[in-house]
Every structure is written in C-alpha cells, then in structure tokens.
Design a protein around this motif. Structure first.
Motif, PDB file in Angstrom:
ATOM      1  N   LEU A  26       0.814  -1.212   0.000  1.00 51.74           N
ATOM      2  CA  LEU A  26       0.000   0.000   0.000  1.00 51.74           C
ATOM      3  C   LEU A  26       0.850   1.265   0.000  1.00 51.74           C
ATOM      4  O   LEU A  26       0.432   2.304  -0.512  1.00 51.74           O
ATOM      5  CB  LEU A  26      -0.934   0.004   1.210  1.00 51.74           C
ATOM      6  CG  LEU A  26      -2.150  -0.919   1.132  1.00 51.74           C
ATOM      7  CD1 LEU A  26      -2.909  -0.911   2.446  1.00 51.74           C
ATOM      8  CD2 LEU A  26      -3.072  -0.494  -0.016  1.00 51.74           C
ATOM      9  N   SER A  27       2.058   1.181   0.579  1.00 52.72           N
ATOM     10  CA  SER A  27       2.916   2.364   0.616  1.00 52.72           C
ATOM     11  C   SER A  27       3.378   2.764  -0.775  1.00 52.72           C
ATOM     12  O   SER A  27       3.739   3.924  -1.003  1.00 52.72           O
ATOM     13  CB  SER A  27       4.129   2.117   1.523  1.00 52.72           C
ATOM     14  OG  SER A  27       5.032   1.205   0.927  1.00 52.72           O
ATOM     15  N   PHE A  28       3.385   1.817  -1.709  1.00 52.86           N
ATOM     16  CA  PHE A  28       3.766   2.117  -3.092  1.00 52.86           C
ATOM     17  C   PHE A  28       2.546   2.271  -3.999  1.00 52.86           C
ATOM     18  O   PHE A  28       2.690   2.335  -5.216  1.00 52.86           O
ATOM     19  CB  PHE A  28       4.661   1.007  -3.651  1.00 52.86           C
ATOM     20  CG  PHE A  28       6.040   0.989  -3.052  1.00 52.86           C
ATOM     21  CD1 PHE A  28       7.021   1.861  -3.519  1.00 52.86           C
ATOM     22  CD2 PHE A  28       6.355   0.108  -2.034  1.00 52.86           C
ATOM     23  CE1 PHE A  28       8.292   1.842  -2.974  1.00 52.86           C
ATOM     24  CE2 PHE A  28       7.624   0.094  -1.482  1.00 52.86           C
ATOM     25  CZ  PHE A  28       8.593   0.968  -1.947  1.00 52.86           C
ATOM     26  N   THR A  29       1.356   2.319  -3.399  1.00 54.19           N
ATOM     27  CA  THR A  29       0.125   2.430  -4.171  1.00 54.19           C
ATOM     28  C   THR A  29      -0.528   3.788  -3.929  1.00 54.19           C
ATOM     29  O   THR A  29      -0.671   4.210  -2.774  1.00 54.19           O
ATOM     30  CB  THR A  29      -0.865   1.312  -3.781  1.00 54.19           C
ATOM     31  OG1 THR A  29      -0.230   0.038  -3.933  1.00 54.19           O
ATOM     32  CG2 THR A  29      -2.106   1.372  -4.648  1.00 54.19           C
ATOM     33  N   ALA A  30      -0.906   4.447  -4.989  1.00 53.49           N
ATOM     34  CA  ALA A  30      -1.602   5.735  -4.856  1.00 53.49           C
ATOM     35  C   ALA A  30      -3.048   5.467  -4.457  1.00 53.49           C
ATOM     36  O   ALA A  30      -3.794   4.817  -5.192  1.00 53.49           O
ATOM     37  CB  ALA A  30      -1.550   6.500  -6.169  1.00 53.49           C
ATOM     38  N   THR A  31      -3.430   5.955  -3.304  1.00 52.83           N
ATOM     39  CA  THR A  31      -4.800   5.760  -2.818  1.00 52.83           C
ATOM     40  C   THR A  31      -5.652   7.015  -2.977  1.00 52.83           C
ATOM     41  O   THR A  31      -6.852   6.972  -2.732  1.00 52.83           O
ATOM     42  CB  THR A  31      -4.782   5.339  -1.336  1.00 52.83           C
ATOM     43  OG1 THR A  31      -4.042   6.296  -0.575  1.00 52.83           O
ATOM     44  CG2 THR A  31      -4.133   3.963  -1.182  1.00 52.83           C
ATOM     45  N   PRO A  35      -1.145  14.664  -9.045  1.00 52.99           N
ATOM     46  CA  PRO A  35      -0.797  15.105 -10.396  1.00 52.99           C
ATOM     47  C   PRO A  35      -0.005  14.032 -11.144  1.00 52.99           C
ATOM     48  O   PRO A  35       1.081  13.625 -10.722  1.00 52.99           O
ATOM     49  CB  PRO A  35       0.041  16.363 -10.160  1.00 52.99           C
ATOM     50  CG  PRO A  35      -0.432  16.878  -8.836  1.00 52.99           C
ATOM     51  CD  PRO A  35      -0.764  15.657  -8.033  1.00 52.99           C
ATOM     52  N   GLY A  36      -0.549  13.545 -12.245  1.00 54.59           N
ATOM     53  CA  GLY A  36       0.115  12.535 -13.055  1.00 54.59           C
ATOM     54  C   GLY A  36      -0.033  11.119 -12.533  1.00 54.59           C
ATOM     55  O   GLY A  36       0.515  10.189 -13.141  1.00 54.59           O
ATOM     56  N   VAL A  37      -0.741  10.946 -11.441  1.00 55.41           N
ATOM     57  CA  VAL A  37      -0.903   9.615 -10.839  1.00 55.41           C
ATOM     58  C   VAL A  37      -2.374   9.426 -10.507  1.00 55.41           C
ATOM     59  O   VAL A  37      -3.012  10.299  -9.909  1.00 55.41           O
ATOM     60  CB  VAL A  37      -0.055   9.459  -9.561  1.00 55.41           C
ATOM     61  CG1 VAL A  37      -0.231   8.062  -8.980  1.00 55.41           C
ATOM     62  CG2 VAL A  37       1.410   9.725  -9.848  1.00 55.41           C
ATOM     63  N   THR A  38      -2.929   8.285 -10.892  1.00 55.30           N
ATOM     64  CA  THR A  38      -4.316   7.974 -10.574  1.00 55.30           C
ATOM     65  C   THR A  38      -4.378   6.924  -9.477  1.00 55.30           C
ATOM     66  O   THR A  38      -3.388   6.243  -9.187  1.00 55.30           O
ATOM     67  CB  THR A  38      -5.054   7.453 -11.819  1.00 55.30           C
ATOM     68  OG1 THR A  38      -4.380   6.281 -12.307  1.00 55.30           O
ATOM     69  CG2 THR A  38      -5.094   8.505 -12.912  1.00 55.30           C
ATOM     70  N   VAL A  39      -5.535   6.799  -8.874  1.00 57.95           N
ATOM     71  CA  VAL A  39      -5.723   5.852  -7.780  1.00 57.95           C
ATOM     72  C   VAL A  39      -5.454   4.427  -8.275  1.00 57.95           C
ATOM     73  O   VAL A  39      -5.955   4.015  -9.326  1.00 57.95           O
ATOM     74  CB  VAL A  39      -7.154   5.954  -7.215  1.00 57.95           C
ATOM     75  CG1 VAL A  39      -7.393   4.879  -6.160  1.00 57.95           C
ATOM     76  CG2 VAL A  39      -7.396   7.323  -6.626  1.00 57.95           C
ATOM     77  N   GLY A  40      -4.653   3.703  -7.500  1.00 60.28           N
ATOM     78  CA  GLY A  40      -4.325   2.321  -7.843  1.00 60.28           C
ATOM     79  C   GLY A  40      -2.994   2.161  -8.529  1.00 60.28           C
ATOM     80  O   GLY A  40      -2.499   1.028  -8.656  1.00 60.28           O
TER      81      GLY A  40
END
Length: 261
Positions: A26-31, A35-40
């Motif tokens: 989870l620490s490497f997952t965008a929750t 900007p430039g990153v979507t969830v998951g």
C-alpha cells in the motif's frame, strides 16, 4: 510429521508477515489522486509526499533527536549507577533497585498530569528535549538493571588490576569496563531505543502544538479523507530506524543474550 511442522511454521510466518507485506504494498500504491498519478497506480508518490510535507519531515527529525538523546542519557547515567549497585553495598541497596524497577512498571498515564505541569513550568513542552527527559526517566531503571547484571559478571579482580596499573575510575570505565560489557551496552541501547521510539502517551501529552514525533504525525494523517498510501509510507519509514538499530547492535544483542542465559 516434518511436513506438518513446515506447514505450521509457514502458516505462522504468513500470519505474521501478511500485515507487513500489505503495508509495504500500500505504501507504493496511490490511494488518492495526485498530479500525473491515478488511484491504484504503483508509484513513489507517497514517499515523495513525505519529504514534500514539512510537518512529516520535522516529525522524523524530532523522533530521531529525542530517541538518540534518550539513549545517550540512559547510558551516561545508567553506567555509573549500575557500577555502584554492582560493586558497593549499602543498606537497602537491593530494595532501591527493586523500587526503581517498580517505578518502571507504573502506567505512564498516572504521571502524565504532574509531568505536564512540571515541564510546562520549565518550558519543555513542545520540545524533543522534554520527551527525551521523560523517556529517560522511565527507561533509566531498565538500563541500570541490565547494565548491573553485566557489570556483576565482570570479576572484581579486573577492577583491582586496572587500579593497580594506575587507572583512575573514568579511565577504567572508558578503557576497560565499557569494552568488557559492550554486549550489555548494546542490549541496553536497543531496549531504550525501542521503548522510546514506540511510546505515544508522553509524546501526545508533551507535544501540543509543536515538536511532534513520528507517531503523532502518523496519527494526524487520519482525517475525513485519509491518504492511506501516505499513512502506510510513513509507517514503513518509521520502521527503518528500528531496523537500522537492530543491524548495528545485532552482534552485541546476540552475545548479550547468550551470555546472560
């Protein structure tokens, strides 16, 4: 039978390591969207946000300052006290040592109000130094207890020989005693570090507006819209100093436990 044992050990290891593995993932997952990153998405955005947030970087610095100061104070005060308990006899010496240990098991919340009032008058609230001092107050009995047992294992003739060779007490401490009980110092530093690093009661009470440690910074991340990925990244980051401490004193810890068992 051997297969059953292997499966049992594997199941136990999985049970213990599964929460840690989930935390790392989870620490490497965008929750949350960034900007430039979507969830998951897998990304380092959570770790970048740690260093982009002044409050989080300050909490890491505060924790390292008060934990290292606590360890230094415990060793500096614990070594002479442990030597006195080990080498000298006075009326009630064992009772004093027992009372010190009994004080250590006192629930911290019992002393939270008088300590807060005292530290507020001394200007030590919202300061890592204040947390270090109060942690030293509770960790010092453990330090004395551990060091006293290691010093008692050193023959008294070792002291006498050093004094006959012309060493003063400080010189004997630095050049002879400390190297002889290095495993005990490693064990003491380890426990003082860990007890101080994970303590939250006084960290919460003594940091009202500033000087917050990493434990309080993680707690503050839980809001109406919590960034779970950032929380997990801070959690993983908080494990690094403890793992580093174990790595640096691993040989002393192993030798220390072998010697005393």
């Amino acid at each position: 039978m051997i297969l059953v044992r292997i499966l049992a050990i594997a199941a136990l290891a999985g049970f213990i390591l599964l929460p840690f593995a989930q935390t790392v993932i989870l620490s490497f997952t965008a929750t949350l969207d960034h900007p430039g990153v979507t969830v998951g998405d897998w990304s380092l955005v959570n770790y970048r946000n740690i260093f982009a947030t002044p409050a989080l970087t300050a909490s890491i610095t505060n924790s390292l300052v008060y934990v290292l100061l606590n360890v230094a104070l415990c060793l500096a005060a614990g070594l002479p006290a442990a030597y006195a308990f080990s080498r000298f006899r006075f009326t009630g010496d064992r009772h004093v040592l027992f009372l010190l240990l009994a004080f250590r098991v006192t629930p911290p919340v019992v002393l939270s109000l008088p300590i807060f009032i005292l530290f507020a008058q001394a200007g030590l609230v919202n300061s890592p130094v204040g947390i270090a001092l109060v942690h030293c107050l509770f960790n010092l009995p453990i330090a004395i207890w551990i060091l006293e047992s290691f010093i008692s294992a050193v023959p008294r003739e070792y002291d006498e020989t050093a004094f006959l060779d012309g060493h003063s007490l400080p010189s004997y401490f630095v050049r002879h005693l400390i190297p002889a009980i290095a495993p005990g110092i490693g064990v003491t530093a380890f426990f003082c570090f860990i007890f101080s690093w994970v303590e939250v009661v006084f960290a919460r009470i003594l940091t009202v507006t500033g000087g917050k440690p990493i434990t309080m910074a993680i707690n503050a991340l839980f809001t109406f819209r919590t960034d779970i990925g950032l929380v997990m990244a801070m959690t993983v980051f908080s494990l690094i100093p403890g793992l580093a401490m174990i790595w640096f004193v691993r040989n002393h810890i192993a030798r220390g436990f072998v010697i005393r068992t």
